[in-house]
Design a protein around this motif. Structure first.
Motif, mmCIF file in Angstrom:
data_model
loop_
_atom_site.group_PDB
_atom_site.id
_atom_site.type_symbol
_atom_site.label_atom_id
_atom_site.label_comp_id
_atom_site.label_asym_id
_atom_site.label_seq_id
_atom_site.Cartn_x
_atom_site.Cartn_y
_atom_site.Cartn_z
ATOM 1 N N VAL A 127 -66.815 63.236 46.882
ATOM 2 C CA VAL A 127 -68.086 63.113 47.592
ATOM 3 C C VAL A 127 -67.868 62.253 48.828
ATOM 4 C CG1 VAL A 127 -70.509 62.436 47.453
ATOM 5 C CG2 VAL A 127 -69.304 63.144 45.377
ATOM 6 N N ALA A 128 -68.208 62.782 49.996
ATOM 7 C CA ALA A 128 -68.192 61.966 51.215
ATOM 8 C C ALA A 128 -69.571 61.340 51.362
ATOM 9 C CB ALA A 128 -67.865 62.829 52.427
ATOM 10 N N ALA A 129 -69.633 60.011 51.298
ATOM 11 C CA ALA A 129 -70.887 59.272 51.455
ATOM 12 C C ALA A 129 -70.914 58.724 52.882
ATOM 13 C CB ALA A 129 -70.983 58.143 50.436
ATOM 14 N N ILE A 130 -71.685 59.378 53.757
ATOM 15 C CA ILE A 130 -71.577 59.165 55.200
ATOM 16 C C ILE A 130 -72.761 58.369 55.733
ATOM 17 C CG2 ILE A 130 -71.432 60.361 57.433
ATOM 18 C CD1 ILE A 130 -70.350 62.815 55.772
ATOM 19 N N HIS A 131 -72.443 57.351 56.508
ATOM 20 C CA HIS A 131 -73.473 56.593 57.218
ATOM 21 C C HIS A 131 -72.987 56.343 58.634
ATOM 22 C CE1 HIS A 131 -70.619 53.388 56.397
ATOM 23 N NE2 HIS A 131 -71.277 52.593 57.238
ATOM 24 N N GLY A 132 -73.904 56.058 59.527
ATOM 25 C CA GLY A 132 -73.523 55.731 60.904
ATOM 26 C C GLY A 132 -72.786 56.864 61.581
ATOM 27 N N PHE A 133 -71.778 56.494 62.376
ATOM 28 C CA PHE A 133 -71.045 57.495 63.146
ATOM 29 C C PHE A 133 -70.085 58.292 62.261
ATOM 30 C CE2 PHE A 133 -71.735 53.976 66.261
ATOM 31 C CZ PHE A 133 -72.604 54.652 67.107
ATOM 32 N N CYS A 134 -70.088 59.597 62.466
ATOM 33 C CA CYS A 134 -69.105 60.489 61.837
ATOM 34 C C CYS A 134 -68.695 61.487 62.912
ATOM 35 C CB CYS A 134 -69.715 61.197 60.627
ATOM 36 S SG CYS A 134 -68.547 62.306 59.771
ATOM 37 N N TYR A 135 -67.677 61.106 63.684
ATOM 38 C CA TYR A 135 -67.288 61.881 64.856
ATOM 39 C C TYR A 135 -65.876 62.442 64.707
ATOM 40 C CZ TYR A 135 -71.252 60.010 67.618
ATOM 41 O OH TYR A 135 -72.494 59.693 68.106
ATOM 42 N N ARG A 148 -71.194 66.449 50.592
ATOM 43 C CA ARG A 148 -71.446 65.492 51.655
ATOM 44 C C ARG A 148 -72.867 64.965 51.491
ATOM 45 N NH1 ARG A 148 -68.265 69.229 52.614
ATOM 46 N NH2 ARG A 148 -70.028 70.657 52.356
ATOM 47 N N PHE A 149 -72.992 63.656 51.293
ATOM 48 C CA PHE A 149 -74.283 62.982 51.288
ATOM 49 C C PHE A 149 -74.317 62.120 52.541
ATOM 50 C CE2 PHE A 149 -74.515 62.684 46.318
ATOM 51 C CZ PHE A 149 -74.583 64.071 46.244
ATOM 52 N N CYS A 150 -75.483 61.995 53.175
ATOM 53 C CA CYS A 150 -75.546 61.130 54.363
ATOM 54 C C CYS A 150 -76.850 60.360 54.417
ATOM 55 C CB CYS A 150 -75.332 61.937 55.654
ATOM 56 S SG CYS A 150 -76.745 62.894 56.209
ATOM 57 N N SER A 151 -76.797 59.240 55.089
ATOM 58 C CA SER A 151 -78.006 58.460 55.339
ATOM 59 C C SER A 151 -78.807 59.136 56.437
ATOM 60 C CB SER A 151 -77.638 57.030 55.747
ATOM 61 O OG SER A 151 -76.880 57.035 56.945
ATOM 62 N N ALA A 152 -80.098 58.844 56.476
ATOM 63 C CA ALA A 152 -80.967 59.463 57.473
ATOM 64 C C ALA A 152 -80.556 59.102 58.893
ATOM 65 C CB ALA A 152 -82.418 59.053 57.222
ATOM 66 N N ASP A 153 -79.933 57.938 59.064
ATOM 67 C CA ASP A 153 -79.549 57.495 60.403
ATOM 68 C C ASP A 153 -78.105 57.846 60.761
ATOM 69 O OD1 ASP A 153 -78.441 55.777 58.562
ATOM 70 O OD2 ASP A 153 -78.953 53.942 59.616
ATOM 71 N N GLY A 204 -77.457 72.649 55.896
ATOM 72 C CA GLY A 204 -76.640 72.700 54.694
ATOM 73 C C GLY A 204 -75.297 72.003 54.798
ATOM 74 N N PHE A 205 -75.062 71.289 55.896
ATOM 75 C CA PHE A 205 -73.809 70.547 56.005
ATOM 76 C C PHE A 205 -73.791 69.399 55.002
ATOM 77 C CE2 PHE A 205 -71.197 67.207 58.217
ATOM 78 C CZ PHE A 205 -69.971 67.807 58.005
ATOM 79 N N CYS A 206 -74.915 68.717 54.846
ATOM 80 C CA CYS A 206 -75.041 67.651 53.855
ATOM 81 C C CYS A 206 -76.026 68.082 52.780
ATOM 82 C CB CYS A 206 -75.511 66.348 54.513
ATOM 83 S SG CYS A 206 -74.258 65.575 55.556
ATOM 84 N N GLY A 207 -75.660 67.858 51.534
ATOM 85 C CA GLY A 207 -76.490 68.273 50.423
ATOM 86 C C GLY A 207 -77.573 67.282 50.055
ATOM 87 N N TRP A 208 -77.441 66.048 50.537
ATOM 88 C CA TRP A 208 -78.456 65.021 50.270
ATOM 89 C C TRP A 208 -78.556 64.141 51.502
ATOM 90 C CZ3 TRP A 208 -78.755 59.708 50.339
ATOM 91 C CH2 TRP A 208 -79.850 59.116 49.706
ATOM 92 N N VAL A 209 -79.783 63.882 51.940
ATOM 93 C CA VAL A 209 -80.028 63.015 53.099
ATOM 94 C C VAL A 209 -81.128 62.050 52.720
ATOM 95 C CG1 VAL A 209 -80.694 62.900 55.535
ATOM 96 C CG2 VAL A 209 -79.467 64.919 54.675
#
Length: 289
Positions: A127-135, A148-153, A204-209
């Motif tokens: 699981v990629a837990a993504i926050h902030g910049f992902c470039y 892929r899960f990500c924060s709203a920001d 659909g890139f991230c399954g949870w936001v």
């Protein structure tokens, strides 16, 4: 918890087990927004190759350290000035034959691809837990993960076009398979534009936001991983293997492979244990794989 002998220290990554059987890998170069330099590729590959066969690991969460970034991708400043990098103008002597330059660059790219692909080839769910910049490279890494899960920001960008190259470590190969919307994929890859967490979830890139910042998304990733590690590791790894194998093949090929796989794996003791636990409404426990 993990055997300490199986959790060596790494220079650019922190490896911990916040709950039993769940490995948490933290990209750890926060002073550079977790941007990658060459030693990090190889260390990442070692980590995932090791955890792929670790009996104390059933699920992996990949996150970034610090409040600002998952990773901003390749450290282009270092890459453009290091004599070991083909991106540096001093890497090749002026007299080097173009074919030999190409052969050297190809070897470099293949090595980089192999290191990052170790995430995709890992036997355990990632699981990629993504926050902030992902470039840039961050997108390459994220597309290798199972979820892929990500924060709203969170903010994303396929940044390579802005430094004059086509992304060459996996994004252009994997992103279309992850999302399945060719027009959107070409939009973000050709323009290099920044898109946010809401859009990443919508396509659909991230399954949870949800939430704001690292802790919110990491908490959800840990919750999901906690559910998965309670399942039979034979069933979980078999499910991932068959899904990945079937993705680029026909239904008939997938069915044949599943039959061969399960002709061995269905003989596990996990099957009667899981059935009995369900009938008796108790939580099953499974041996290490």
């Amino acid at each position: 918890m993990a055997d300490p002998a199986e959790t060596p220290s790494y220079k650019y990554f922190n490896l911990t087990y916040p709950i039993p059987y769940v490995a948490q890998i933290e990209i750890h170069r926060p002073e550079k927004l977790n941007a990658f330099i060459e030693p990090m590729w190889h260390e990442l590959s070692t980590l995932f190759t090791t955890l792929s066969t670790s009996t104390t690991t059933r699920c992996i969460i990949l996150t970034g350290s610090g409040p600002r970034a998952f990773t901003t991708g390749l450290d282009t400043t270092t890459a453009s000035t290091s004599s070991s990098s083909p991106l540096s103008p001093t890497h090749f002597p002026p007299s080097t034959d173009p074919a030999r330059r190409a052969a050297s660059i190809r070897t470099h790219i293949l090595s980089f691809q192999s290191c990052i692909s170790s995430i995709a080839s890992c036997a355990k769910p990632v699981v990629a837990a993504i926050h902030g910049f992902c470039y840039g490279l961050g997108i390459d890494i994220a597309t290798c993960a199972d979820l892929r899960f990500c924060s709203a920001d969170a903010s994303f960008s396929v940044k390579e076009v802005d430094i004059g190259i086509a992304a060459d470590v996996g994004t252009l190969t994997r992103l279309g398979k992850v999302v399945g919307q060719a027009s959107w994929v070409k939009d973000v890859c050709l323009s290099g534009r920044v898109f946010g967490g809401e859009e990443a979830g919508r396509v659909g890139f991230c399954g949870w936001v949800g939430g704001e910042g690292r802790e919110g998304v990491l908490g959800e990733a840990l919750r999901w991983a906690g559910v998965v590690v309670g399942k039979s590791p034979v069933a979980v790894q078999g499910t991932k293997e068959i899904l990945d194998w079937s993705r680029d093949r026909s239904v008939e090929d997938g069915l044949r492979y599943t039959a061969v796989w399960n002709s061995a794996m269905i003989q596990t003791n996990d099957v009667p244990q899981a059935i009995q636990a369900g009938l008796k409404k108790r939580t099953p426990t499974f041996e290490k794989l």
